[in-house]
Design an enzyme around this catalytic site. Sequence first.
Site, PDB file in Angstrom:
ATOM      1  N   GLU A   1      23.269  13.928  64.529  1.00 13.44           N
ATOM      2  CA  GLU A   1      24.316  14.110  65.550  1.00 13.44           C
ATOM      3  C   GLU A   1      23.873  13.484  66.863  1.00 13.44           C
ATOM      4  O   GLU A   1      22.679  13.387  67.143  1.00 13.44           O
ATOM      5  CB  GLU A   1      24.533  15.610  65.791  1.00 13.44           C
ATOM      6  CG  GLU A   1      25.800  16.184  65.202  1.00 13.44           C
ATOM      7  CD  GLU A   1      27.093  15.724  65.861  1.00 13.44           C
ATOM      8  OE1 GLU A   1      27.168  14.630  66.445  1.00 13.44           O
ATOM      9  OE2 GLU A   1      28.066  16.493  65.768  1.00 13.44           O
ATOM     10  N   ASP A   2      24.835  13.109  67.686  1.00 14.04           N
ATOM     11  CA  ASP A   2      24.500  12.637  69.023  1.00 14.04           C
ATOM     12  C   ASP A   2      24.168  13.807  69.939  1.00 14.04           C
ATOM     13  O   ASP A   2      23.176  13.797  70.650  1.00 14.04           O
ATOM     14  CB  ASP A   2      25.638  11.777  69.620  1.00 14.04           C
ATOM     15  CG  ASP A   2      27.002  12.481  69.585  1.00 14.04           C
ATOM     16  OD1 ASP A   2      27.130  13.566  68.965  1.00 14.04           O
ATOM     17  OD2 ASP A   2      27.946  11.944  70.175  1.00 14.04           O
TER      18      ASP A   2
ATOM     19  N   ASP B   1      26.674  20.695  71.448  1.00 17.40           N
ATOM     20  CA  ASP B   1      27.141  21.297  72.700  1.00 17.40           C
ATOM     21  C   ASP B   1      27.351  22.800  72.449  1.00 17.40           C
ATOM     22  O   ASP B   1      26.420  23.579  72.570  1.00 17.40           O
ATOM     23  CB  ASP B   1      28.422  20.555  73.098  1.00 17.40           C
ATOM     24  CG  ASP B   1      28.980  20.963  74.439  1.00 17.40           C
ATOM     25  OD1 ASP B   1      28.223  21.467  75.272  1.00 17.40           O
ATOM     26  OD2 ASP B   1      30.188  20.768  74.671  1.00 17.40           O
TER      27      ASP B   1
ATOM     28  N   PHE C   1      28.013  16.790  81.637  1.00 16.81           N
ATOM     29  CA  PHE C   1      28.557  15.765  80.754  1.00 16.81           C
ATOM     30  C   PHE C   1      27.736  14.473  80.842  1.00 16.81           C
ATOM     31  O   PHE C   1      27.345  14.043  81.930  1.00 16.81           O
ATOM     32  CB  PHE C   1      30.022  15.487  81.114  1.00 16.81           C
ATOM     33  CG  PHE C   1      30.761  14.820  80.001  1.00 16.81           C
ATOM     34  CD1 PHE C   1      31.232  15.559  78.924  1.00 16.81           C
ATOM     35  CD2 PHE C   1      30.964  13.447  80.014  1.00 16.81           C
ATOM     36  CE1 PHE C   1      31.899  14.937  77.876  1.00 16.81           C
ATOM     37  CE2 PHE C   1      31.632  12.820  78.971  1.00 16.81           C
ATOM     38  CZ  PHE C   1      32.105  13.558  77.905  1.00 16.81           C
ATOM     39  N   VAL C   2      27.454  13.885  79.675  1.00 19.87           N
ATOM     40  CA  VAL C   2      26.674  12.640  79.630  1.00 19.87           C
ATOM     41  C   VAL C   2      27.414  11.573  78.831  1.00 19.87           C
ATOM     42  O   VAL C   2      28.213  11.889  77.953  1.00 19.87           O
ATOM     43  CB  VAL C   2      25.269  12.864  79.021  1.00 19.87           C
ATOM     44  CG1 VAL C   2      24.361  13.638  79.963  1.00 19.87           C
ATOM     45  CG2 VAL C   2      25.332  13.571  77.664  1.00 19.87           C
TER      46      VAL C   2
ATOM     47  N   ASP D   1      30.553   9.007  74.460  1.00 19.69           N
ATOM     48  CA  ASP D   1      31.667   8.459  75.224  1.00 19.69           C
ATOM     49  C   ASP D   1      32.289   9.481  76.166  1.00 19.69           C
ATOM     50  O   ASP D   1      32.131  10.684  76.013  1.00 19.69           O
ATOM     51  CB  ASP D   1      32.769   7.980  74.271  1.00 19.69           C
ATOM     52  CG  ASP D   1      33.547   9.148  73.657  1.00 19.69           C
ATOM     53  OD1 ASP D   1      32.905  10.062  73.113  1.00 19.69           O
ATOM     54  OD2 ASP D   1      34.790   9.159  73.764  1.00 19.69           O
TER      55      ASP D   1
ATOM     56  N   ARG E   1      30.158   4.136  75.416  1.00 18.91           N
ATOM     57  CA  ARG E   1      29.233   4.210  74.280  1.00 18.91           C
ATOM     58  C   ARG E   1      28.227   3.063  74.265  1.00 18.91           C
ATOM     59  O   ARG E   1      27.179   3.150  73.644  1.00 18.91           O
ATOM     60  CB  ARG E   1      30.007   4.153  72.949  1.00 18.91           C
ATOM     61  CG  ARG E   1      30.932   5.313  72.701  1.00 18.91           C
ATOM     62  CD  ARG E   1      31.388   5.276  71.231  1.00 18.91           C
ATOM     63  NE  ARG E   1      32.585   6.058  70.999  1.00 18.91           N
ATOM     64  CZ  ARG E   1      32.601   7.365  70.733  1.00 18.91           C
ATOM     65  NH1 ARG E   1      31.488   8.039  70.697  1.00 18.91           N
ATOM     66  NH2 ARG E   1      33.733   7.987  70.508  1.00 18.91           N
TER      67      ARG E   1
HETATM   68  P1  IMP Z   1      30.242  21.035  69.795  1.00 13.34           P
HETATM   69  O1  IMP Z   1      31.109  21.291  68.605  1.00 13.34           O
HETATM   70  O2  IMP Z   1      30.716  21.806  71.007  1.00 13.34           O
HETATM   71  O3  IMP Z   1      28.777  21.217  69.537  1.00 13.34           O
HETATM   72  O4  IMP Z   1      30.541  19.553  70.228  1.00 13.34           O
HETATM   73  C1  IMP Z   1      29.871  18.460  69.773  1.00 13.34           C
HETATM   74  C2  IMP Z   1      30.656  17.199  70.102  1.00 13.34           C
HETATM   75  O5  IMP Z   1      31.251  17.247  71.405  1.00 13.34           O
HETATM   76  C3  IMP Z   1      29.703  16.018  70.134  1.00 13.34           C
HETATM   77  O6  IMP Z   1      29.532  15.446  68.861  1.00 13.34           O
HETATM   78  C4  IMP Z   1      30.395  15.099  71.126  1.00 13.34           C
HETATM   79  O7  IMP Z   1      31.345  14.302  70.452  1.00 13.34           O
HETATM   80  C5  IMP Z   1      31.121  16.014  72.081  1.00 13.34           C
HETATM   81  N1  IMP Z   1      30.356  16.213  73.344  1.00 13.34           N
HETATM   82  C6  IMP Z   1      29.818  17.373  73.792  1.00 13.34           C
HETATM   83  N2  IMP Z   1      29.200  17.212  74.977  1.00 13.34           N
HETATM   84  C7  IMP Z   1      29.326  15.895  75.293  1.00 13.34           C
HETATM   85  C8  IMP Z   1      28.875  15.104  76.422  1.00 13.34           C
HETATM   86  O8  IMP Z   1      28.216  15.559  77.369  1.00 13.34           O
HETATM   87  N3  IMP Z   1      29.202  13.786  76.359  1.00 13.34           N
HETATM   88  C9  IMP Z   1      29.920  13.223  75.348  1.00 13.34           C
HETATM   89  N4  IMP Z   1      30.357  13.937  74.296  1.00 13.34           N
HETATM   90  C10 IMP Z   1      30.062  15.266  74.261  1.00 13.34           C
END
Ligand code: IMP
Length: 177
Positions: free
Chosen positions: A101-102, A105, A154-155, A161, A167
């Site tokens: 995963e990138d 969150d 946020f990054v 993106d 990206r």
């Molecule tokens: P989660 O389900 O809340 O863990 O969200 C994960 C997804 O939210 C990641 O795969 C990203 O696509 C997006 N995301 C969460 N935080 C960021 C951020 O700071 N920058 C860009 N995308 C984010």
Amino acid sequence: MKVTVHDKTFVPYLSSIEIQDRIAILAKQISQDYEGKQPLFIGILNGSFIFAADLFKQISIPSSISFIKLVSYKGTSSTGTVITSIGLEENLTDKDIIIVEDIVDTGKTLTEFLPSLSKQNPASIKICTLLQKPEALQYPLDVDYVGFSIPNKFVVGYGLDYDGLGRNYSEIFQIGE
Ligand code: IMP
């Protein structure tokens, strides 16, 4: 140098060198942990495509890689939103899977998606994320390999993106104050 993506300004946060150095360490650790096995890396599109490629290049044991896209749809009232994947053709039975995963969150996406992977009886599932925002975690998710723990800001860049853009940077930028 600051960058502007859509209407927002971002400041440098992690340099390309810092990212690559950390990936080398992660790849070494994974290669050691999976010695004698043949893991299948599964990159989550779109965000992980650059990280997955750079990580995979540094893996020194026989491994394969595949990419999936996660889609959420409304299930029944008891199941709520269901997250499923498209693009995975491999048979996962008895495979050692490493999800790439990138960023993790809230942890919602992976928490809701993992059960559908487990159903296919893989030997093991581990998660490797480049970034994690520990303060934002709301779902009980065990992340096995974390590149960087970062604040809840946020990054963008290095695959991440803001509304489709940003990206392409080889470093990571954080939203400005
Ligand atoms: P989660 O389900 O809340 O863990 O969200 C994960 C997804 O939210 C990641 O795969 C990203 O696509 C997006 N995301 C969460 N935080 C960021 C951020 O700071 N920058 C860009 N995308 C984010």
